[in-house]
Design a protein around this motif. Structure first.
Motif, short mmCIF file in Angstrom:
data_model
loop_
_atom_site.label_atom_id
_atom_site.label_comp_id
_atom_site.label_asym_id
_atom_site.label_seq_id
_atom_site.Cartn_x
_atom_site.Cartn_y
_atom_site.Cartn_z
N ARG A 107 10.08 13.32 25.40
CA ARG A 107 9.18 13.55 24.26
C ARG A 107 9.85 13.16 22.94
O ARG A 107 9.30 13.43 21.86
CB ARG A 107 8.77 15.03 24.20
CG ARG A 107 7.94 15.47 25.39
CD ARG A 107 7.84 16.98 25.47
NE ARG A 107 7.06 17.56 24.39
CZ ARG A 107 5.74 17.77 24.43
NH1 ARG A 107 5.06 17.40 25.51
NH2 ARG A 107 5.11 18.33 23.42
N GLY A 108 11.06 12.58 23.04
CA GLY A 108 11.77 12.17 21.84
C GLY A 108 12.48 13.30 21.13
O GLY A 108 12.85 13.19 19.96
N THR A 115 5.52 25.09 21.63
CA THR A 115 4.60 24.20 22.34
C THR A 115 5.34 23.33 23.35
O THR A 115 4.86 23.11 24.47
CB THR A 115 3.85 23.29 21.34
OG1 THR A 115 3.11 24.10 20.45
CG2 THR A 115 2.91 22.34 22.07
N ASP A 116 6.54 22.87 22.99
CA ASP A 116 7.35 22.07 23.92
C ASP A 116 7.66 22.87 25.18
O ASP A 116 7.58 22.36 26.30
CB ASP A 116 8.66 21.63 23.26
CG ASP A 116 8.45 20.59 22.17
OD1 ASP A 116 7.61 19.70 22.37
OD2 ASP A 116 9.11 20.70 21.12
N PHE A 161 6.30 22.12 28.91
CA PHE A 161 7.26 21.91 29.98
C PHE A 161 6.82 22.66 31.23
O PHE A 161 6.86 22.12 32.35
CB PHE A 161 8.65 22.38 29.53
CG PHE A 161 9.69 22.39 30.63
CD1 PHE A 161 10.01 21.23 31.32
CD2 PHE A 161 10.35 23.57 30.96
CE1 PHE A 161 10.97 21.23 32.33
CE2 PHE A 161 11.30 23.59 31.96
CZ PHE A 161 11.61 22.42 32.65
N LEU A 162 6.37 23.89 31.07
CA LEU A 162 5.89 24.67 32.21
C LEU A 162 4.67 24.02 32.85
O LEU A 162 4.54 23.97 34.08
CB LEU A 162 5.55 26.10 31.79
CG LEU A 162 6.70 26.97 31.28
CD1 LEU A 162 6.22 28.41 31.10
CD2 LEU A 162 7.87 26.94 32.25
N VAL A 163 3.78 23.53 32.01
CA VAL A 163 2.59 22.85 32.53
C VAL A 163 2.99 21.64 33.36
O VAL A 163 2.44 21.39 34.44
CB VAL A 163 1.66 22.42 31.37
CG1 VAL A 163 0.53 21.52 31.89
CG2 VAL A 163 1.09 23.64 30.66
N VAL A 191 12.49 30.02 20.22
CA VAL A 191 11.11 29.55 20.35
C VAL A 191 10.52 29.84 21.73
O VAL A 191 9.31 29.72 21.92
CB VAL A 191 11.02 28.04 20.06
CG1 VAL A 191 11.43 27.73 18.63
CG2 VAL A 191 11.88 27.24 21.06
N ALA A 192 11.36 30.24 22.70
CA ALA A 192 10.85 30.51 24.05
C ALA A 192 10.57 32.00 24.27
O ALA A 192 10.11 32.38 25.35
CB ALA A 192 11.85 30.02 25.09
#
Length: 308
Positions: free
Chosen positions: A45-46, A56-57, A61-63, A106-107
């Protein structure tokens, strides 16, 4: 705040788990695989700095884990595997925030999918005995080793890593007990049944000396005289099950499940089984009681005249 590459933070986190938390080698290896998958996803994703990662990242990732990659034919992971990967990812972000590498975790708010509660697969007593008998010819050093190892696995309900990590001095044949080192380096003393002691004694007298080509304290040796690996021990069980004609998926954990189920079927208290298995919480052990309840339901349904 200093920019640090994500792979560098991963290595610092793994070092933290190893040195400060004393996590087991297998646990650290599992975390490494999960986090390499995560950093690979971010790089795609850069995103190359942890400071750039958003909630959101993590969620996407889970998705991606659940969906897999249809173009490449990569299947999605089961919910239980996704949940395990998220444990590693959340721990990683929590560590980075605590160390001041990033401003926030963030997690923190990301939750795993609820994994279905699966009943352990246990073998019948007859199936276990057939596997033990099929370990090999009793006059061969490796067969003596294999029989001793399988007897010990079932007698103690040990994890395969606990048995392959055993040294000769960990086993007290006189008092029929063994010291097992579980997850996090926790030790527990577990009683050993007479058949397992007899098999180990036979191996120590007639099998191990033929395999011991160099000085090593390891109890179970490979053909080169070194400690038997988990993978080799696993294969020993699979081969014995095939020779015994047990047409089921059999793993070292299958013997552990069978050990617990057979104890509870025999009337053992769940708290005692918890201690023998080395579970930190009785909740983990209680899943085995569901197996015995299901067995009772089947017997009741077939035997009671007014069960239906």
């Amino acid at each position: 705040m200093t920019q640090v590459s994500t792979p560098d933070v991963v290595q610092r986190y793994l070092d933290h788990l190893t040195v400060e938390r004393g996590s087991a080698r297998n646990t650290v290896a599992s975390y490494r695989r999960d986090l390499e998958r995560y950093t690979g996803f971010l790089a795609g994703r850069g995103v190359h700095s942890l400071a750039e990662v958003s909630e959101t990242d993590v969620r996407e990732f889970l998705v991606s884990l659940r969906k897999g990659d249809r173009d490449d034919g990569v299947p999605g992971l089961a919910d239980s595997s996704v949940a395990r990967t998220l444990v590693a990812t959340r721990g990683f972000h929590k560590f980075a925030a605590a160390e001041g590498i990033v401003a926030e975790d963030v997690a923190h708010a990301v939750r795993p999918p609820k994994a279905p509660r699966r009943l352990p697969k246990a073998l019948s007593v007859d199936e276990v005995l057939a596997i033990l008998e099929a370990a090999g010819a009793p006059d061969h050093p490796r067969a003596l080793r294999d029989r001793a190892m399988l007897e010990l696995l079932y007698s103690c309900g040990a994890r395969i890593s606990e048995v392959t990590a055993l040294d000769v001095d960990d086993l007290d044949t006189e008092h029929r007990a063994v010291v097992l080192r579980g997850k996090g380096g926790k030790e527990r003393i577990v009683p050993v049944g007479r058949p397992a002691i007899a098999a180990v004694d036979a191996y120590l007298v007639r099998g191990r000396p033929a395999l011991a080509k160099r000085g090593t304290p390891a109890l179970f040796l490979n053909i080169r005289g070194g400690r038997l690996s988990r993978q080799s021990a696993w294969q020993v069980l699979v081969d014995a099950a095939a020779r015994a004609g047990v047409d089921k998926d059999v793993s070292p954990h299958t013997l552990r499940h069978s050990f617990a189920t057979h104890l509870l079927d025999g009337g053992a208290d769940v708290r005692v089984v918890q201690e023998l298995l080395g579970h930190s919480s009785v909740t983990t052990t209680q899943v085995y009681t569901l197996v015995t309840v299901n067995t009772m339901r089947e017997v009741y349904a077939t035997a009671h005249p007014r069960a239906r």
